[in-house]
Design a protein around this motif. Structure first.
Motif, PDB file in Angstrom:
ATOM      1  N   GLY A  10       0.822  -1.207   0.000  1.00  0.00           N
ATOM      2  CA  GLY A  10       0.000   0.000   0.000  1.00  0.00           C
ATOM      3  C   GLY A  10       0.853   1.254   0.000  1.00  0.00           C
ATOM      4  N   PHE A  11       1.870   1.291   0.867  1.00  0.00           N
ATOM      5  CA  PHE A  11       2.746   2.472   0.938  1.00  0.00           C
ATOM      6  C   PHE A  11       3.352   2.772  -0.425  1.00  0.00           C
ATOM      7  CE2 PHE A  11       3.945   1.626   5.651  1.00  0.00           C
ATOM      8  CZ  PHE A  11       2.877   2.382   6.092  1.00  0.00           C
ATOM      9  N   PHE A  12       3.881   1.749  -1.054  1.00  0.00           N
ATOM     10  CA  PHE A  12       4.605   1.954  -2.294  1.00  0.00           C
ATOM     11  C   PHE A  12       3.684   2.111  -3.511  1.00  0.00           C
ATOM     12  CE2 PHE A  12       7.849  -0.003   0.529  1.00  0.00           C
ATOM     13  CZ  PHE A  12       8.597   1.151   0.691  1.00  0.00           C
ATOM     14  N   SER A  13       2.369   2.046  -3.255  1.00  0.00           N
ATOM     15  CA  SER A  13       1.412   2.331  -4.329  1.00  0.00           C
ATOM     16  C   SER A  13       0.546   3.549  -3.990  1.00  0.00           C
ATOM     17  CB  SER A  13       0.542   1.107  -4.613  1.00  0.00           C
ATOM     18  OG  SER A  13      -0.258   0.799  -3.496  1.00  0.00           O
ATOM     19  N   GLY A  14       0.991   4.332  -2.983  1.00  0.00           N
ATOM     20  CA  GLY A  14       0.327   5.599  -2.686  1.00  0.00           C
ATOM     21  C   GLY A  14      -0.723   5.582  -1.597  1.00  0.00           C
ATOM     22  N   VAL A  15      -0.819   4.498  -0.836  1.00  0.00           N
ATOM     23  CA  VAL A  15      -1.799   4.424   0.240  1.00  0.00           C
ATOM     24  C   VAL A  15      -1.058   4.633   1.569  1.00  0.00           C
ATOM     25  CG1 VAL A  15      -3.609   3.040   1.325  1.00  0.00           C
ATOM     26  CG2 VAL A  15      -3.182   2.826  -1.128  1.00  0.00           C
ATOM     27  N   CYS A  16      -1.230   5.818   2.143  1.00  0.00           N
ATOM     28  CA  CYS A  16      -0.473   6.189   3.345  1.00  0.00           C
ATOM     29  C   CYS A  16      -1.013   5.488   4.594  1.00  0.00           C
ATOM     30  CB  CYS A  16      -0.486   7.709   3.531  1.00  0.00           C
ATOM     31  SG  CYS A  16      -2.087   8.390   4.046  1.00  0.00           S
ATOM     32  N   CYS A  17      -0.310   5.681   5.684  1.00  0.00           N
ATOM     33  CA  CYS A  17      -0.627   5.035   6.959  1.00  0.00           C
ATOM     34  C   CYS A  17      -2.038   5.355   7.439  1.00  0.00           C
ATOM     35  CB  CYS A  17       0.402   5.434   8.009  1.00  0.00           C
ATOM     36  SG  CYS A  17       0.784   7.203   8.049  1.00  0.00           S
ATOM     37  N   SER A  18      -2.413   6.601   7.414  1.00  0.00           N
ATOM     38  CA  SER A  18      -3.739   7.007   7.876  1.00  0.00           C
ATOM     39  C   SER A  18      -4.832   6.371   7.022  1.00  0.00           C
ATOM     40  CB  SER A  18      -3.852   8.530   7.841  1.00  0.00           C
ATOM     41  OG  SER A  18      -5.070   8.948   8.389  1.00  0.00           O
ATOM     42  N   MET A  19      -4.614   6.332   5.734  1.00  0.00           N
ATOM     43  CA  MET A  19      -5.583   5.722   4.815  1.00  0.00           C
ATOM     44  C   MET A  19      -5.752   4.233   5.121  1.00  0.00           C
ATOM     45  SD  MET A  19      -4.195   7.538   1.327  1.00  0.00           S
ATOM     46  CE  MET A  19      -5.297   6.745   0.177  1.00  0.00           C
ATOM     47  N   GLN A  20      -4.644   3.578   5.455  1.00  0.00           N
ATOM     48  CA  GLN A  20      -4.711   2.146   5.714  1.00  0.00           C
ATOM     49  C   GLN A  20      -5.425   1.844   7.027  1.00  0.00           C
ATOM     50  OE1 GLN A  20      -1.661  -0.481   4.317  1.00  0.00           O
ATOM     51  NE2 GLN A  20      -0.477   1.247   3.524  1.00  0.00           N
ATOM     52  N   GLY A  30     -18.782  -0.823   8.127  1.00  0.00           N
ATOM     53  CA  GLY A  30     -19.745  -0.726   7.049  1.00  0.00           C
ATOM     54  C   GLY A  30     -19.574   0.474   6.139  1.00  0.00           C
ATOM     55  N   LEU A  31     -18.540   1.289   6.357  1.00  0.00           N
ATOM     56  CA  LEU A  31     -18.262   2.418   5.476  1.00  0.00           C
ATOM     57  C   LEU A  31     -17.389   1.922   4.324  1.00  0.00           C
ATOM     58  CD1 LEU A  31     -18.445   5.539   5.043  1.00  0.00           C
ATOM     59  CD2 LEU A  31     -16.320   5.716   6.342  1.00  0.00           C
ATOM     60  N   ASP A  32     -17.666   2.372   3.140  1.00  0.00           N
ATOM     61  CA  ASP A  32     -16.895   1.993   1.959  1.00  0.00           C
ATOM     62  C   ASP A  32     -15.411   2.300   2.177  1.00  0.00           C
ATOM     63  OD1 ASP A  32     -16.656   1.356  -0.976  1.00  0.00           O
ATOM     64  OD2 ASP A  32     -15.979   3.451  -0.976  1.00  0.00           O
ATOM     65  N   GLU A  33     -14.561   1.294   1.986  1.00  0.00           N
ATOM     66  CA  GLU A  33     -13.129   1.443   2.229  1.00  0.00           C
ATOM     67  C   GLU A  33     -12.507   2.527   1.352  1.00  0.00           C
ATOM     68  OE1 GLU A  33      -9.089  -1.281   2.626  1.00  0.00           O
ATOM     69  OE2 GLU A  33     -10.907  -2.178   1.800  1.00  0.00           O
ATOM     70  N   ALA A  34     -12.902   2.595   0.095  1.00  0.00           N
ATOM     71  CA  ALA A  34     -12.346   3.614  -0.805  1.00  0.00           C
ATOM     72  C   ALA A  34     -12.726   5.017  -0.333  1.00  0.00           C
ATOM     73  CB  ALA A  34     -12.824   3.392  -2.230  1.00  0.00           C
ATOM     74  N   ALA A  35     -13.962   5.188   0.118  1.00  0.00           N
ATOM     75  CA  ALA A  35     -14.393   6.492   0.637  1.00  0.00           C
ATOM     76  C   ALA A  35     -13.607   6.836   1.897  1.00  0.00           C
ATOM     77  CB  ALA A  35     -15.891   6.488   0.929  1.00  0.00           C
ATOM     78  N   ALA A  36     -13.425   5.869   2.761  1.00  0.00           N
ATOM     79  CA  ALA A  36     -12.665   6.097   3.997  1.00  0.00           C
ATOM     80  C   ALA A  36     -11.228   6.498   3.678  1.00  0.00           C
ATOM     81  CB  ALA A  36     -12.691   4.840   4.862  1.00  0.00           C
ATOM     82  N   ARG A  37     -10.630   5.833   2.711  1.00  0.00           N
ATOM     83  CA  ARG A  37      -9.251   6.160   2.338  1.00  0.00           C
ATOM     84  C   ARG A  37      -9.161   7.580   1.773  1.00  0.00           C
ATOM     85  NH1 ARG A  37      -6.397   0.767  -0.227  1.00  0.00           N
ATOM     86  NH2 ARG A  37      -6.116  -0.282   1.779  1.00  0.00           N
ATOM     87  N   ARG A  38     -10.145   7.973   0.995  1.00  0.00           N
ATOM     88  CA  ARG A  38     -10.142   9.353   0.476  1.00  0.00           C
ATOM     89  C   ARG A  38     -10.245  10.351   1.631  1.00  0.00           C
ATOM     90  NH1 ARG A  38     -13.382   6.893  -3.338  1.00  0.00           N
ATOM     91  NH2 ARG A  38     -15.295   7.776  -2.473  1.00  0.00           N
ATOM     92  N   ILE A  39     -11.108  10.063   2.589  1.00  0.00           N
ATOM     93  CA  ILE A  39     -11.264  10.946   3.750  1.00  0.00           C
ATOM     94  C   ILE A  39      -9.938  11.098   4.484  1.00  0.00           C
ATOM     95  CG2 ILE A  39     -12.323  11.130   6.049  1.00  0.00           C
ATOM     96  CD1 ILE A  39     -14.843   9.751   4.732  1.00  0.00           C
ATOM     97  N   ALA A  40      -9.209  10.008   4.623  1.00  0.00           N
ATOM     98  CA  ALA A  40      -7.968   9.995   5.403  1.00  0.00           C
ATOM     99  C   ALA A  40      -6.737  10.416   4.607  1.00  0.00           C
ATOM    100  CB  ALA A  40      -7.747   8.587   5.966  1.00  0.00           C
ATOM    101  N   SER A  41      -6.886  10.711   3.334  1.00  0.00           N
ATOM    102  CA  SER A  41      -5.721  10.901   2.466  1.00  0.00           C
ATOM    103  C   SER A  41      -4.850  12.108   2.782  1.00  0.00           C
ATOM    104  CB  SER A  41      -6.153  10.927   0.995  1.00  0.00           C
ATOM    105  OG  SER A  41      -7.012  12.010   0.749  1.00  0.00           O
ATOM    106  N   GLY A  58      -5.607   8.203  11.732  1.00  0.00           N
ATOM    107  CA  GLY A  58      -6.520   7.213  11.161  1.00  0.00           C
ATOM    108  C   GLY A  58      -7.336   6.535  12.245  1.00  0.00           C
ATOM    109  N   ALA A  59      -6.687   6.225  13.363  1.00  0.00           N
ATOM    110  CA  ALA A  59      -7.394   5.618  14.493  1.00  0.00           C
ATOM    111  C   ALA A  59      -8.406   6.589  15.092  1.00  0.00           C
ATOM    112  CB  ALA A  59      -6.395   5.165  15.557  1.00  0.00           C
ATOM    113  N   TYR A  60      -8.048   7.865  15.172  1.00  0.00           N
ATOM    114  CA  TYR A  60      -9.009   8.859  15.691  1.00  0.00           C
ATOM    115  C   TYR A  60     -10.267   8.883  14.830  1.00  0.00           C
ATOM    116  CZ  TYR A  60      -5.467  11.156  18.703  1.00  0.00           C
ATOM    117  OH  TYR A  60      -4.535  11.461  19.654  1.00  0.00           O
TER     118      TYR A  60
END
Length: 146
Positions: A10-20, A30-41, A58-60
């Motif tokens: 994930g890191f090396f493909s652009g998905v940061c720690c908070s997103m993960q 139950g929240l869409d993972e892609a939407a959550a990752r965008r929120i955390a980006s 991300g935990a917060y």
């Protein structure tokens, strides 16, 4: 549950720690993972300033999603959320020595290209960042089960 190898990919493909961290927890709520990752980006690499670790932010977000008050009058939820937040911080800091990205990375600021390069060369994404993402997710799971 996330595995360190998957976190590294994930890191090396652009998905940061908070997103993960938020993506994993949000999916379980139950929240869409892609939407959550965008929120955390915007929260990775200590919000882009090597401040509060993206695992923590991300935990917060995950704690807020699970325990937060979302409507006027839900004041009874505030104490529970704060209790979970404080306990997350205690456990994460106990395991990693800090909640701050720079301190966890031995003084390196991953938001600065030269220091990011040094962090990569030293293998800090493998030895610190990926395990910290997995630990953050594990702590969230522990807190949920308590």
């Amino acid at each position: 549950m996330l595995k360190e190898e998957d976190v590294l990919q994930g890191f090396f493909s652009g998905v940061c720690c908070s997103m993960q961290v938020f993506g994993e927890a949000a999916r379980e709520c139950g929240l869409d993972e892609a939407a959550a990752r965008r929120i955390a980006s915007c929260f990775g690499s200590g919000m882009g300033h090597a401040g509060l670790c993206g695992c923590v932010t991300g935990a917060y977000m995950a704690l807020g999603l699970k325990y937060g008050n979302g409507a006027p009058g839900e004041t009874d939820k505030i104490a529970k959320l704060n209790e979970k937040k404080v306990e997350f911080e205690r456990r994460f800091a106990e395991r990693w020595g800090s909640l701050e990205c720079t301190k966890m990375l031995g003084g390196l600021d991953p938001a600065r290209p030269d220091e990011l390069k040094t962090a990569v060369e030293r293998g800090l994404f493998q030895s610190v960042c990926a395990p910290a993402v997995c630990d953050a997710c594990a702590i969230l799971k522990e807190l949920e089960e308590e």
